[in-house]
Design a protein around this motif. Structure first.
Motif, PDB file in Angstrom:
ATOM      1  N   ASP A   1       0.854  -1.179   0.000  1.00  0.00           N
ATOM      2  CA  ASP A   1       0.000   0.000   0.000  1.00  0.00           C
ATOM      3  C   ASP A   1       0.892   1.232   0.000  1.00  0.00           C
ATOM      4  O   ASP A   1       1.740   1.399   0.876  1.00  0.00           O
ATOM      5  CB  ASP A   1      -0.903  -0.016   1.236  1.00  0.00           C
ATOM      6  CG  ASP A   1      -1.782   1.206   1.299  1.00  0.00           C
ATOM      7  OD1 ASP A   1      -1.430   2.138   2.054  1.00  0.00           O
ATOM      8  OD2 ASP A   1      -2.803   1.235   0.598  1.00  0.00           O
ATOM      9  N   ALA A   2       0.717   2.108  -1.004  1.00  0.00           N
ATOM     10  CA  ALA A   2       1.609   3.261  -1.175  1.00  0.00           C
ATOM     11  C   ALA A   2       1.629   4.164   0.049  1.00  0.00           C
ATOM     12  O   ALA A   2       2.698   4.615   0.485  1.00  0.00           O
ATOM     13  CB  ALA A   2       1.217   4.053  -2.414  1.00  0.00           C
ATOM     14  N   SER A   3       0.471   4.436   0.639  1.00  0.00           N
ATOM     15  CA  SER A   3       0.437   5.329   1.806  1.00  0.00           C
ATOM     16  C   SER A   3       1.148   4.687   2.990  1.00  0.00           C
ATOM     17  O   SER A   3       1.853   5.354   3.755  1.00  0.00           O
ATOM     18  CB  SER A   3      -1.002   5.684   2.171  1.00  0.00           C
ATOM     19  OG  SER A   3      -1.753   4.522   2.443  1.00  0.00           O
ATOM     20  N   PHE A   4       0.994   3.361   3.150  1.00  0.00           N
ATOM     21  CA  PHE A   4       1.679   2.647   4.222  1.00  0.00           C
ATOM     22  C   PHE A   4       3.193   2.683   4.004  1.00  0.00           C
ATOM     23  O   PHE A   4       3.969   2.887   4.938  1.00  0.00           O
ATOM     24  CB  PHE A   4       1.188   1.198   4.280  1.00  0.00           C
ATOM     25  CG  PHE A   4       1.850   0.366   5.342  1.00  0.00           C
ATOM     26  CD1 PHE A   4       1.443   0.447   6.661  1.00  0.00           C
ATOM     27  CD2 PHE A   4       2.887  -0.501   5.025  1.00  0.00           C
ATOM     28  CE1 PHE A   4       2.051  -0.316   7.643  1.00  0.00           C
ATOM     29  CE2 PHE A   4       3.499  -1.264   5.993  1.00  0.00           C
ATOM     30  CZ  PHE A   4       3.079  -1.172   7.310  1.00  0.00           C
ATOM     31  N   ILE A   5       3.609   2.486   2.745  1.00  0.00           N
ATOM     32  CA  ILE A   5       5.040   2.518   2.413  1.00  0.00           C
ATOM     33  C   ILE A   5       5.621   3.891   2.737  1.00  0.00           C
ATOM     34  O   ILE A   5       6.699   4.006   3.348  1.00  0.00           O
ATOM     35  CB  ILE A   5       5.270   2.182   0.923  1.00  0.00           C
ATOM     36  CG1 ILE A   5       4.909   0.720   0.632  1.00  0.00           C
ATOM     37  CG2 ILE A   5       6.707   2.485   0.504  1.00  0.00           C
ATOM     38  CD1 ILE A   5       5.773  -0.297   1.325  1.00  0.00           C
ATOM     39  N   ARG A   6       4.923   4.960   2.343  1.00  0.00           N
ATOM     40  CA  ARG A   6       5.414   6.326   2.631  1.00  0.00           C
ATOM     41  C   ARG A   6       5.577   6.549   4.129  1.00  0.00           C
ATOM     42  O   ARG A   6       6.526   7.179   4.575  1.00  0.00           O
ATOM     43  CB  ARG A   6       4.436   7.364   2.069  1.00  0.00           C
ATOM     44  CG  ARG A   6       4.507   7.560   0.588  1.00  0.00           C
ATOM     45  CD  ARG A   6       3.685   8.794   0.173  1.00  0.00           C
ATOM     46  NE  ARG A   6       3.318   8.728  -1.206  1.00  0.00           N
ATOM     47  CZ  ARG A   6       2.166   8.236  -1.667  1.00  0.00           C
ATOM     48  NH1 ARG A   6       1.262   7.783  -0.825  1.00  0.00           N
ATOM     49  NH2 ARG A   6       1.912   8.217  -2.947  1.00  0.00           N
ATOM     50  N   GLU A   7       4.604   6.047   4.885  1.00  0.00           N
ATOM     51  CA  GLU A   7       4.586   6.281   6.330  1.00  0.00           C
ATOM     52  C   GLU A   7       5.595   5.409   7.084  1.00  0.00           C
ATOM     53  O   GLU A   7       6.345   5.901   7.930  1.00  0.00           O
ATOM     54  CB  GLU A   7       3.173   5.984   6.846  1.00  0.00           C
ATOM     55  CG  GLU A   7       2.937   6.403   8.278  1.00  0.00           C
ATOM     56  CD  GLU A   7       1.485   6.149   8.677  1.00  0.00           C
ATOM     57  OE1 GLU A   7       1.287   5.404   9.650  1.00  0.00           O
ATOM     58  OE2 GLU A   7       0.579   6.677   8.007  1.00  0.00           O
ATOM     59  N   GLN A   8       5.626   4.126   6.750  1.00  0.00           N
ATOM     60  CA  GLN A   8       6.453   3.183   7.507  1.00  0.00           C
ATOM     61  C   GLN A   8       7.874   3.010   6.969  1.00  0.00           C
ATOM     62  O   GLN A   8       8.762   2.588   7.695  1.00  0.00           O
ATOM     63  CB  GLN A   8       5.765   1.805   7.534  1.00  0.00           C
ATOM     64  CG  GLN A   8       4.428   1.789   8.236  1.00  0.00           C
ATOM     65  CD  GLN A   8       4.556   2.130   9.709  1.00  0.00           C
ATOM     66  OE1 GLN A   8       5.476   1.679  10.388  1.00  0.00           O
ATOM     67  NE2 GLN A   8       3.645   2.956  10.209  1.00  0.00           N
ATOM     68  N   TYR A   9       8.064   3.313   5.685  1.00  0.00           N
ATOM     69  CA  TYR A   9       9.373   3.098   5.070  1.00  0.00           C
ATOM     70  C   TYR A   9       9.826   4.337   4.294  1.00  0.00           C
ATOM     71  O   TYR A   9       9.984   4.295   3.073  1.00  0.00           O
ATOM     72  CB  TYR A   9       9.326   1.883   4.132  1.00  0.00           C
ATOM     73  CG  TYR A   9       9.033   0.592   4.832  1.00  0.00           C
ATOM     74  CD1 TYR A   9      10.048  -0.117   5.467  1.00  0.00           C
ATOM     75  CD2 TYR A   9       7.739   0.092   4.883  1.00  0.00           C
ATOM     76  CE1 TYR A   9       9.770  -1.314   6.123  1.00  0.00           C
ATOM     77  CE2 TYR A   9       7.457  -1.098   5.541  1.00  0.00           C
ATOM     78  CZ  TYR A   9       8.484  -1.792   6.159  1.00  0.00           C
ATOM     79  OH  TYR A   9       8.207  -2.973   6.811  1.00  0.00           O
ATOM     80  N   PRO A  10      10.053   5.446   4.976  1.00  0.00           N
ATOM     81  CA  PRO A  10      10.471   6.662   4.265  1.00  0.00           C
ATOM     82  C   PRO A  10      11.807   6.483   3.538  1.00  0.00           C
ATOM     83  O   PRO A  10      12.075   7.193   2.560  1.00  0.00           O
ATOM     84  CB  PRO A  10      10.572   7.711   5.380  1.00  0.00           C
ATOM     85  CG  PRO A  10      10.681   6.935   6.657  1.00  0.00           C
ATOM     86  CD  PRO A  10       9.948   5.660   6.438  1.00  0.00           C
ATOM     87  N   ALA A  11      12.635   5.542   3.987  1.00  0.00           N
ATOM     88  CA  ALA A  11      13.936   5.314   3.337  1.00  0.00           C
ATOM     89  C   ALA A  11      13.776   4.826   1.906  1.00  0.00           C
ATOM     90  O   ALA A  11      14.705   4.930   1.098  1.00  0.00           O
ATOM     91  CB  ALA A  11      14.763   4.315   4.143  1.00  0.00           C
ATOM     92  N   PHE A  12      12.595   4.286   1.580  1.00  0.00           N
ATOM     93  CA  PHE A  12      12.373   3.806   0.219  1.00  0.00           C
ATOM     94  C   PHE A  12      12.241   4.943  -0.790  1.00  0.00           C
ATOM     95  O   PHE A  12      12.338   4.727  -1.990  1.00  0.00           O
ATOM     96  CB  PHE A  12      11.105   2.943   0.149  1.00  0.00           C
ATOM     97  CG  PHE A  12      11.281   1.561   0.691  1.00  0.00           C
ATOM     98  CD1 PHE A  12      12.532   1.021   0.939  1.00  0.00           C
ATOM     99  CD2 PHE A  12      10.176   0.774   0.962  1.00  0.00           C
ATOM    100  CE1 PHE A  12      12.690  -0.256   1.439  1.00  0.00           C
ATOM    101  CE2 PHE A  12      10.315  -0.514   1.461  1.00  0.00           C
ATOM    102  CZ  PHE A  12      11.571  -1.025   1.697  1.00  0.00           C
ATOM    103  N   ASN A  13      12.003   6.167  -0.297  1.00  0.00           N
ATOM    104  CA  ASN A  13      11.893   7.312  -1.198  1.00  0.00           C
ATOM    105  C   ASN A  13      10.903   7.018  -2.335  1.00  0.00           C
ATOM    106  O   ASN A  13      11.226   7.129  -3.510  1.00  0.00           O
ATOM    107  CB  ASN A  13      13.271   7.686  -1.766  1.00  0.00           C
ATOM    108  CG  ASN A  13      13.239   9.015  -2.504  1.00  0.00           C
ATOM    109  OD1 ASN A  13      12.394   9.854  -2.243  1.00  0.00           O
ATOM    110  ND2 ASN A  13      14.153   9.180  -3.436  1.00  0.00           N
TER     111      ASN A  13
END
Length: 199
Positions: free
Chosen positions: A120-132
């Motif tokens: 989930d893109a919003s989850f990725i942004r929130e939980q994994y900011p290092a992924f940029n």
């Protein structure tokens, strides 16, 4: 890093996950649903973290990266390696990927009780900011929404989460970005030359 070792990556070409249409090695590798995760945004799919937790529960082996409790009884398999996680990615257009998953699901061709996970893109942004995370990063094709991911991005994110190593993501996405830049440069150059010829 435990993933992507020799003989650990199989590319199977086909639309049906059965012995008649699929490589025998692939079928052998994915037959144990306690080791398999299908990465696809199905209605019943859970997060990658929840999928890993479910595999861990099934295998009764506490050895995954999420286990931060040093006092837990961590069980390893022979040779000191942790249990395997077999990841299934569907690489196709969105329309064909959906058709592949729907047909294989309706015909019960996946291993029984395969764990389905999604990103989930919003989850990725929130939980994994290092992924940029960048929306529509793979702009060679038009996704259904800007938050849909290409197969390469999914592979990069899931492997990084499983291995708890953002370098995997950076390495794969760097190659993807370069490929997209080259494609766009070539495409834009051809368009410019074509327009010049028209005048």
């Amino acid at each position: 890093m435990h993933c992507l070792l020799d003989d650990d990556v199989y590319v199977a070409v086909g639309r049906r996950f059965d012995k008649r249409n699929m490589d025998e090695r692939v079928m052998e590798r994915i037959k144990n649903s306690n080791e398999c995760m299908l990465v696809y945004p199905a209605c019943d799919a859970v997060s990658v973290e929840e999928g890993l937790a479910e595999l861990r529960r099934r295998q009764r082996v506490k050895a995954w990266p999420q286990d931060n409790d040093e006092s837990s009884n961590k069980t390893k398999l022979e040779g000191g390696s942790y249990n395997r996680v077999n990841l299934i990615f569907i690489d196709a257009t969105w329309k064909h990927a959906k058709e592949i998953v729907d047909v294989n699901t309706s015909r019960n061709l996946w291993p029984e009780d395969t764990v389905k996970v999604k990103l989930d893109a919003s989850f990725i942004r929130e939980q994994y900011p290092a992924f940029n995370f960048l929306p529509n990063r793979f702009d060679i094709r038009t996704p259904p929404t800007p938050d849909h991911l290409s197969t390469a991005e999914c592979i990069a994110m899931v492997l990084s989460i499983v291995e708890e190593n953002v370098v995997i993501y950076d390495t794969i996405v760097r190659a993807l970005d370069y490929m997209v830049d080259q494609w766009n440069s070539f495409f834009n150059k051809n368009n410019a030359e074509q327009k010049a010829c028209e005048f």
